[in-house]
Design an enzyme around this catalytic site. Structure first.
Site, PDB file in Angstrom:
ATOM      1  N   HIS A 205       0.476   0.620  -0.842  1.00 11.43           N
ATOM      2  CA  HIS A 205       1.096   1.212   0.351  1.00 11.43           C
ATOM      3  C   HIS A 205       2.516   1.718   0.136  1.00 11.43           C
ATOM      4  CE1 HIS A 205       3.016  -2.728   0.551  1.00 11.43           C
ATOM      5  NE2 HIS A 205       3.927  -2.152   1.299  1.00 11.43           N
TER       6      HIS A 205
HETATM    7  C1  UD1 Z   1       6.849  -2.064   5.526  1.00  9.74           C
HETATM    8  C2  UD1 Z   1       8.018  -2.491   4.656  1.00  9.74           C
HETATM    9  C3  UD1 Z   1       7.506  -2.946   3.296  1.00  9.74           C
HETATM   10  C4  UD1 Z   1       6.399  -3.979   3.435  1.00  9.74           C
HETATM   11  C5  UD1 Z   1       5.302  -3.433   4.323  1.00  9.74           C
HETATM   12  C6  UD1 Z   1       4.195  -4.431   4.537  1.00  9.74           C
HETATM   13  C7  UD1 Z   1      10.109  -1.281   5.177  1.00  9.74           C
HETATM   14  C8  UD1 Z   1      11.074  -0.292   4.666  1.00  9.74           C
HETATM   15  N1  UD1 Z   1       8.972  -1.398   4.455  1.00  9.74           N
HETATM   16  O1  UD1 Z   1       6.292  -0.877   4.959  1.00  9.74           O
HETATM   17  O2  UD1 Z   1       8.581  -3.519   2.574  1.00  9.74           O
HETATM   18  O3  UD1 Z   1       5.872  -4.267   2.154  1.00  9.74           O
HETATM   19  O4  UD1 Z   1       5.879  -3.092   5.592  1.00  9.74           O
HETATM   20  O5  UD1 Z   1       3.130  -3.876   5.269  1.00  9.74           O
HETATM   21  O6  UD1 Z   1      10.355  -1.923   6.178  1.00  9.74           O
HETATM   22  N2  UD1 Z   1       1.928   1.980  11.017  1.00  9.74           N
HETATM   23  C9  UD1 Z   1       0.781   1.911  11.753  1.00  9.74           C
HETATM   24  N3  UD1 Z   1       0.447   0.728  12.312  1.00  9.74           N
HETATM   25  C10 UD1 Z   1       1.209  -0.374  12.166  1.00  9.74           C
HETATM   26  C11 UD1 Z   1       2.382  -0.280  11.401  1.00  9.74           C
HETATM   27  C12 UD1 Z   1       2.720   0.904  10.825  1.00  9.74           C
HETATM   28  O7  UD1 Z   1       0.064   2.899  11.909  1.00  9.74           O
HETATM   29  O8  UD1 Z   1       0.894  -1.430  12.707  1.00  9.74           O
HETATM   30  C13 UD1 Z   1       2.336   3.257  10.425  1.00  9.74           C
HETATM   31  C14 UD1 Z   1       3.749   3.621  10.879  1.00  9.74           C
HETATM   32  O9  UD1 Z   1       3.739   4.323  12.072  1.00  9.74           O
HETATM   33  C15 UD1 Z   1       4.255   4.410   9.703  1.00  9.74           C
HETATM   34  C16 UD1 Z   1       3.522   3.792   8.520  1.00  9.74           C
HETATM   35  O10 UD1 Z   1       2.410   3.090   9.021  1.00  9.74           O
HETATM   36  O11 UD1 Z   1       3.883   5.744   9.809  1.00  9.74           O
HETATM   37  C17 UD1 Z   1       4.424   2.916   7.731  1.00  9.74           C
HETATM   38  O12 UD1 Z   1       4.926   1.837   8.487  1.00  9.74           O
HETATM   39  P1  UD1 Z   1       6.398   1.265   8.266  1.00  9.74           P
HETATM   40  O13 UD1 Z   1       6.698   0.233   9.290  1.00  9.74           O
HETATM   41  O14 UD1 Z   1       7.346   2.355   8.022  1.00  9.74           O
HETATM   42  O15 UD1 Z   1       6.412   0.506   6.924  1.00  9.74           O
HETATM   43  P2  UD1 Z   1       5.367   0.052   5.855  1.00  9.74           P
HETATM   44  O16 UD1 Z   1       4.964   1.190   4.989  1.00  9.74           O
HETATM   45  O17 UD1 Z   1       4.296  -0.774   6.493  1.00  9.74           O
END
Ligand code: UD1
Length: 372
Positions: A205
Site C-alpha cells: 500500500h
Molecule cells: C496510512 C499511513 C501509513 C500506514 C497505513 C496503514 C500516513 C502518512 N500513512 O497510509 O503509515 O502504514 O495508513 O493502513 O498516515 N481510504 C479509504 N478508506 C479508509 C481509509 C483510507 O478509502 O478507510 C483511502 C483514503 O481516502 C486515501 C487512501 O485510502 O485516498 C489512503 O489513505 P491514507 O489515510 O492517506 O493513508 P494510507 O495509505 O492508509
C-alpha cells in the site's frame, strides 16, 4: 491524571489497545480515546475496535477524505476543540501516521506534554510521508518510548536528551501476545479453503509501490511469478485498489490464476493468515515486526526499513529495487528451507504497555504526590 490517546489509521488501533488496557488498571488515570477519522471504512477501523475490545472513541473528529495536507489541517483544527474541552495532562500518540503528527503539533502548541510511542524509527528517506511525521513528532515530544536500540541511537544522534528516551519494547507485539489464542481460533483458513503453509500472503500500500503505473506493474509481475509457486492471498488496501482502477489494471490483477484478492481483513483474521503463511511479501512497517515475532519469513519490497532489527535479528529480507527475478530467487531459498533463523528482539515480550504506563505514572502521579 487525564490522558488523551490518539488513533487515526489501522495500525494505531493495534498499538493503543494494550496502552488503554494498561491505563485502565489504574483508578487514578482517566484514559480517553480520540479517533481522527483518517481511516474510516468499517473494514479499516470499526472491526478493530470490536476485535481489540477498544471502547467506542470518546471523540470522533470525522475528518475523512482529502489530500494529506487537508487531512492534517482538519485534524489540527478539530483536535484543538477537544483539547479546549478536555484539558488533558498528557497526549499520547503512536507510530508515524498523519494523525500522529497533527495531534502532536496541537498539543505542543497548547503546552500539553506529548508521549510518543514507537519513537526514533528512521528510514533515512525523507520522500516517505511517514519519515517527516516521525522526525517532527520526535523533535517536539516530551517522552519518547522506543522499540529497538537503533531508535535510541537515531534520537541521540539528533541531539535528543537521553532523559527523554525510554527503551520500552513493542506495544504492537503486546496485542499479538494478548490475542494469541483468539488469533489461533480465527477460522479464516477454513473460509478460504487454505491449508497452513500452502500460500504466500501479500500486502502492498505504500505510495512508492502503488501510487504510479510503474510500481503497480512491478507488483503485478512479482505476484504473477509467486503465483506460479503457491496461491497468493492479497488483502487489498483501499489506496491500492483505487490506484489499480486509476491505471486500468484491476482486470489484470483479477485475472491472475492462483491469486485471491480479499477485502482488508480484521486483526484476528489477518494475524491468523500471517502466522500460517509460508512467506509474507509486504511493504508495511508493522508486518515486518509481526512476522519476526511469529518467526515467519518476510520479504519487504522497499528501498529501506525504519525497523532494522527485523533484518538483523528477525526473519525479514529487505529487497531493494526488487523485480520478479530477485523476489523469485529469495523465495526459492526460503521454500527450500534455507531461511533465516530469527530471534525475538529485546522487549518484544507482551509487556511494553505496562512498562510505559509505569514510567508515566512515576512522572505524573508519584512525583506529583511527593511534591505536595
Ligand atoms: C496510512 C499511513 C501509513 C500506514 C497505513 C496503514 C500516513 C502518512 N500513512 O497510509 O503509515 O502504514 O495508513 O493502513 O498516515 N481510504 C479509504 N478508506 C479508509 C481509509 C483510507 O478509502 O478507510 C483511502 C483514503 O481516502 C486515501 C487512501 O485510502 O485516498 C489512503 O489513505 P491514507 O489515510 O492517506 O493513508 P494510507 O495509505 O492508509
Amino acid at each position: 491524571m487525564k490522558v488523551l490517546s490518539i488513533v487515526g489509521a489501522r495500525p494505531n488501533f493495534v498499538k493503543i489497545a494494550p496502552l488503554h488496557r494498561a491505563f485502565s488498571q489504574h483508578h487514578e488515570i482517566t484514559s480517553k480515546i480520540v479517533h481522527t477519522g483518517q481511516h474510516y471504512d468499517p473494514v479499516m477501523s470499526g472491526i478493530f475496535f470490536d476485535q481489540l475490545n477498544l471502547p467506542k472513541p470518546d471523540f470522533c473528529l470525522n475528518v475523512a477524505a482529502g489530500t494529506p495536507i487537508q487531512q492534517i489541517a482538519q485534524i489540527m483544527m478539530e483536535f484543538e476543540k477537544v483539547m479546549l474541552i478536555e484539558k488533558p495532562d498528557l497526549v499520547l500518540v503512536v507510530g508515524d501516521v498523519n494523525s500522529t503528527l497533527a495531534c502532536t503539533l496541537v498539543s505542543v502548541k497548547m503546552n500539553v506534554p506529548v508521549a510518543h510511542v514507537e519513537a526514533g524509527l528512521r528510514s533515512g528517506d525523507r520522500s516517505m510521508p511517514e519519515e517527516i511525521n516521525r522526525i517532527l513528532t520526535d523533535a517536539v515530544s516530551d517522552h519518547l518510548f522506543v522499540t529497538e536500540q537503533d531508535a535510541v541511537d537515531n534520537l541521540l544522534s539528533e541531539n535528543v536528551p537521553a532523559t527523554r528516551i525510554h527503551f520500552a519494547g513493542n506495544v504492537m507485539i503486546d496485542s499479538l501476545a494478548y490475542y494469541k489464542e483468539a488469533i489461533q481460533n480465527a477460522s479464516i483458513l477454513k473460509t478460504l479453503e487454505l491449508n497452513a503453509g500452502s500460500y504466500v500472503l501479500m500486502t502492498m500500500h505504500r505510495p512508492s509501490n502503488v501510487d504510479g503505473r510503474e510500481g503497480l506493474e512491478r507488483v503485478l509481475k512479482i505476484i504473477k511469478r509467486l503465483a506460479l509457486l503457491k496461491t497468493v492471498i492479497f488483502p487489498i488496501h483501499p489506496r491500492t485498489w483505487k490506484n489499480m482502477g486509476v491505471y486500468g489494471l484491476k482486470n489484470e490483477f483479477e485475472n491472475i490464476k492462483n491469486l485471491k484478492i480479499l477485502e482488508p481483513q480484521g486483526y484476528l483474521e489477518f494475524l491468523n493468515l500471517t502466522k500460517n503463511a509460508s512467506l509474507v511479501v509486504t511493504d508495511s512497517g508493522g508486518i515486518q515486526e509481526e512476522t519476526t515475532y511469529l518467526n515467519v519469513p518476510c520479504i519487504t519490497l522497499r528501498e529501506n526499513t525504519e525497523r532494522p532489527v527485523t533484518v538483523k535479528e528477525g526473519t525479514n529480507y529487505l529487497l531493494k529495487n526488487a523485480d520478479e527475478e530477485s523476489v523469485a530467487l529469495v523465495t526459492a531459498e526460503i521454500f527450500a528451507g534455507n531461511c533465516k533463523i530469527g530471534q525475538i528482539p529485546e522487549g518484544w515480550d507482551g509487556k511494553a504497555a505496562e512498562r510505559i504506563v509505569a514510567i508515566l505514572r512515576e512522572k505524573y502521579i508519584n512525583s506529583y504526590v511527593c511534591d505536595k
